[in-house]
Design an enzyme around this catalytic site. Structure first.
Site, PDB file in Angstrom:
ATOM      1  N   CYS A  55       0.841  -1.193   0.000  1.00  0.00           N
ATOM      2  CA  CYS A  55       0.000   0.000   0.000  1.00  0.00           C
ATOM      3  C   CYS A  55       0.883   1.252   0.000  1.00  0.00           C
ATOM      4  O   CYS A  55       1.987   1.249   0.538  1.00  0.00           O
ATOM      5  CB  CYS A  55      -0.918   0.013   1.224  1.00  0.00           C
ATOM      6  N   ASP A  57       0.398   3.775   1.668  1.00  0.00           N
ATOM      7  CA  ASP A  57       0.360   4.351   3.018  1.00  0.00           C
ATOM      8  C   ASP A  57       1.777   4.613   3.552  1.00  0.00           C
ATOM      9  O   ASP A  57       2.640   3.728   3.517  1.00  0.00           O
ATOM     10  CB  ASP A  57      -0.386   3.377   3.957  1.00  0.00           C
ATOM     11  N   ARG A  59       2.975   4.690   6.339  1.00  0.00           N
ATOM     12  CA  ARG A  59       3.395   3.964   7.546  1.00  0.00           C
ATOM     13  C   ARG A  59       3.818   2.527   7.263  1.00  0.00           C
ATOM     14  O   ARG A  59       4.107   1.764   8.186  1.00  0.00           O
ATOM     15  CB  ARG A  59       2.255   3.989   8.576  1.00  0.00           C
ATOM     16  N   HIS A 111      -2.406  -3.964   4.987  1.00  0.00           N
ATOM     17  CA  HIS A 111      -2.243  -3.577   6.401  1.00  0.00           C
ATOM     18  C   HIS A 111      -3.597  -3.270   7.010  1.00  0.00           C
ATOM     19  O   HIS A 111      -4.475  -2.709   6.342  1.00  0.00           O
ATOM     20  CB  HIS A 111      -1.295  -2.375   6.535  1.00  0.00           C
ATOM     21  N   CYS A 114      -6.363   0.006   6.694  1.00  0.00           N
ATOM     22  CA  CYS A 114      -6.063   0.575   5.372  1.00  0.00           C
ATOM     23  C   CYS A 114      -7.179   1.535   4.946  1.00  0.00           C
ATOM     24  O   CYS A 114      -8.342   1.139   4.823  1.00  0.00           O
ATOM     25  CB  CYS A 114      -5.912  -0.546   4.346  1.00  0.00           C
TER      26      CYS A 114
HETATM   27 ZN   LIG Z   1      -3.474   1.149   2.912  1.00  0.00          ZN
END
Ligand SMILES: [Zn+2]
Length: 222
Positions: A55, A57, A59, A111, A114
């Site tokens: 992803c 993302d 993090r 994750h 998400c």
């Molecule tokens: Zn995500």
């Protein structure tokens, strides 16, 4: 410790355009202190054994959470770690990883928490991204019976994140790129993982595949 870490992650006001370039200077200094030939060696080429499809993302950075270094993981990231058959970006990365770099593993890593999955599970409109999120809604439809039966919202979202990883591993298996590697006897395994933002733990979804035996017949190429 936890509160401090949380504060650091949520307060990004110290990050500026200039601070990134300053950070680069610091990175070079620190790296050369440890190994004066680091960049010369890295510039010689790459032979990563793993392709990571994760992803976007901020993090979930592939190297940090697997304790690996530059040169060790080939990375593709998009919203909600999707493997979509008309995505030329993903297909080009996959083709290069499998046929040129000869990676031995392709890992789809989702994750919990998400945002892409959460948005796809809602009925809200988000604009252009709805066209991307619709692929996640299709995953929901495939598992709607089990998901609708989960009363707790967070639990239902977590399970949906897992299903999304599992279906995207399956989508990988459906590609001619992965199947041709298997038909040619090239060692290649695909896997599905889910990362927990709150614990740092990666859970193996245990859907690893090394050949097309498990697949529905209609998807198998000869
Ligand atoms: Zn995500």
């Amino acid at each position: 410790m936890c509160a401090k870490t949380k504060k650091i992650i949520h307060d990004t006001s110290h990050i500026t355009y200039e601070s990134l370039l300053e950070g680069n200077k610091q990175f070079i200094e620190d790296t050369l202190n440890e190994d004066p030939h680091y960049f010369e060696k890295l510039a010689n080429g790459q032979k990563p054994p793993v392709l990571w499809i994760g992803c976007a993302d901020s993090r979930v950075p592939a190297n940090q959470i697997t304790n690996t270094a530059p040169g060790e993981i080939f990375v593709h990231r998009n919203i909600a770690n999707m493997v979509i058959h008309s995505d030329m970006n993903m297909l080009s990365v996959l083709d290069y990883a499998v046929n040129v770099l000869k990676v031995k593993h392709v890992i789809v890593t989702g994750h919990y928490g998400c945002g892409g999955v959460i948005a796809a599970m809602s009925n809200q409109q988000f604009g252009l991204i709805d066209n991307w999120l619709r692929h996640i809604k299709d995953v929901y439809r495939l598992h709607a019976d089990e998901l609708d039966a989960i009363k707790d919202e967070q639990e239902r979202t977590n399970r949906m994140v897992e299903f999304n990883v599992i279906e995207n591993v399956y989508n990988l298996c459906k590609t001619s790129i992965v199947q041709n590697a298997w038909l040619n006897g090239q060692p290649l395994a695909v896997h599905g993982w889910v990362y927990s933002l709150s614990t740092g733990i990666i859970t193996d979804m245990k859907v690893s595949a090394h050949n097309s035996e498990h697949m529905a017949n209609v998807f198998k190429f000869q």
